[in-house]
Design a protein around this motif. Structure first.
Motif, short mmCIF file in Angstrom:
data_model
loop_
_atom_site.label_atom_id
_atom_site.label_comp_id
_atom_site.label_asym_id
_atom_site.label_seq_id
_atom_site.Cartn_x
_atom_site.Cartn_y
_atom_site.Cartn_z
N MET A 193 0.84 -1.19 0.00
CA MET A 193 0.00 0.00 0.00
C MET A 193 0.88 1.24 0.00
O MET A 193 1.94 1.27 0.62
CB MET A 193 -0.91 0.00 1.23
CG MET A 193 -1.71 1.29 1.36
SD MET A 193 -2.80 1.37 2.78
CE MET A 193 -4.16 0.42 2.14
N ASN A 194 0.42 2.24 -0.66
CA ASN A 194 1.11 3.52 -0.73
C ASN A 194 1.32 4.06 0.69
O ASN A 194 0.40 4.03 1.51
CB ASN A 194 0.23 4.47 -1.55
CG ASN A 194 0.82 5.84 -1.71
OD1 ASN A 194 0.86 6.60 -0.76
ND2 ASN A 194 1.26 6.14 -2.90
N PRO A 195 2.53 4.56 1.01
CA PRO A 195 2.81 5.01 2.38
C PRO A 195 1.94 6.20 2.81
O PRO A 195 1.63 6.34 3.99
CB PRO A 195 4.29 5.38 2.37
CG PRO A 195 4.70 5.43 0.95
CD PRO A 195 3.72 4.63 0.16
N ILE A 196 1.54 7.04 1.88
CA ILE A 196 0.66 8.16 2.24
C ILE A 196 -0.70 7.62 2.64
O ILE A 196 -1.26 8.00 3.67
CB ILE A 196 0.53 9.16 1.07
CG1 ILE A 196 1.88 9.81 0.77
CG2 ILE A 196 -0.52 10.22 1.39
CD1 ILE A 196 1.91 10.65 -0.49
N LEU A 197 -1.23 6.70 1.84
CA LEU A 197 -2.52 6.10 2.16
C LEU A 197 -2.45 5.32 3.46
O LEU A 197 -3.36 5.41 4.30
CB LEU A 197 -2.99 5.18 1.03
CG LEU A 197 -3.28 5.85 -0.32
CD1 LEU A 197 -3.64 4.81 -1.36
CD2 LEU A 197 -4.36 6.89 -0.18
N ALA A 198 -1.37 4.59 3.66
CA ALA A 198 -1.20 3.81 4.88
C ALA A 198 -1.18 4.71 6.11
O ALA A 198 -1.84 4.42 7.11
CB ALA A 198 0.08 2.98 4.80
N LEU A 199 -0.46 5.82 6.03
CA LEU A 199 -0.38 6.73 7.16
C LEU A 199 -1.75 7.32 7.48
O LEU A 199 -2.14 7.40 8.65
CB LEU A 199 0.61 7.86 6.86
CG LEU A 199 0.92 8.75 8.04
CD1 LEU A 199 2.42 8.99 8.14
CD2 LEU A 199 0.22 10.08 7.93
N LEU A 200 -2.51 7.68 6.46
CA LEU A 200 -3.84 8.23 6.69
C LEU A 200 -4.76 7.18 7.31
O LEU A 200 -5.48 7.46 8.26
CB LEU A 200 -4.43 8.76 5.38
CG LEU A 200 -3.75 10.00 4.80
CD1 LEU A 200 -4.26 10.30 3.40
CD2 LEU A 200 -3.93 11.21 5.70
N LYS A 201 -4.71 5.96 6.79
CA LYS A 201 -5.58 4.90 7.32
C LYS A 201 -5.21 4.53 8.75
O LYS A 201 -6.10 4.30 9.57
CB LYS A 201 -5.52 3.68 6.41
CG LYS A 201 -6.27 3.89 5.11
CD LYS A 201 -6.21 2.65 4.24
CE LYS A 201 -6.86 2.93 2.92
NZ LYS A 201 -8.15 2.29 2.78
#
Length: 83
Positions: free
Chosen positions: A1-9
């Motif tokens: 998963m994209n690290p930006i998406l992971a951080l948000l989730k």
């Protein structure tokens, strides 16, 4: 998963809100940055997120692709900012 998406989730940002942010990123990147800063992320997480966005714009493309959005809108927004 994209690290930006992971951080948000991992910070309990809902999928619908994530899609909205990236939709906004594709049309108005400056407004999207303001929206991101208002998500209530802890300061250290916000700094990590902003650094990722600024240092590796390819992550935005990856996230946009992963969310099924239109990346050509990002390119149009970048051109507008450069004028």
């Amino acid at each position: 998963m994209n690290p930006i998406l992971a951080l948000l989730k991992e910070n309990n940002i809902e999928d619908a809100q994530i899609r909205e942010i990236f939709q906004e990123l594709t049309t108005n990147p400056l407004a999207a940055m303001a929206t991101i800063s208002q998500l209530g992320l802890p300061q250290e997480k916000l700094q990590i997120l902003m650094a990722q966005v600024m240092q590796n714009p390819a992550l935005i493309k990856d996230a946009v692709d992963e969310l099924g959005l239109d990346y050509s809108k990002v390119e149009e927004a970048k051109e507008k900012l450069q004028k």
